[in-house]
Design a protein around this motif. Sequence first.
Motif: not given
Length: 152
Positions: A14-31
Amino acid sequence: MADVTVAEDLDQIFLKNLTLLYRAEDTYGAWEGKSDETVLAPYILDKEARAALPIIGDPDPDVLWRLELFYKAVGITIEKLTGLMASPIMKMSHEGFGRMVLTTGRLVVVSKHLRDVHRYGYPSIEKLSSEGAKVVREAVALIEKFPEPANL
């Protein structure tokens, strides 16, 4: 349920999926290059931070976004375990009261009333992952109990 038998495994999935979703929203590479703990830090709301928030308040758009990502991660985890797509639907008032529903086929696998959303958060990463895994387990149990409407 698939081969996930140990609670810690489901927590981590679950945590891996949540992290992947969160990172997928990072359009500018801030994370990019930041640890998963740093990326998920906005989900953590300790006792002092919660006490500092007003009892009544309007939810911030970022809080609503994190809440939505949490349930999207639940849906993705359900899909990985069952092969069935779980679609989240959130209806929220401007005051932070509402409902989250996840459906699989014609089966409602998650139905959660939400309130005080402006205070949404978990005391630790462990609590975040265990809550997500708990929702996934309950949804998968419903799918296993009622496979016919879930597959429609």
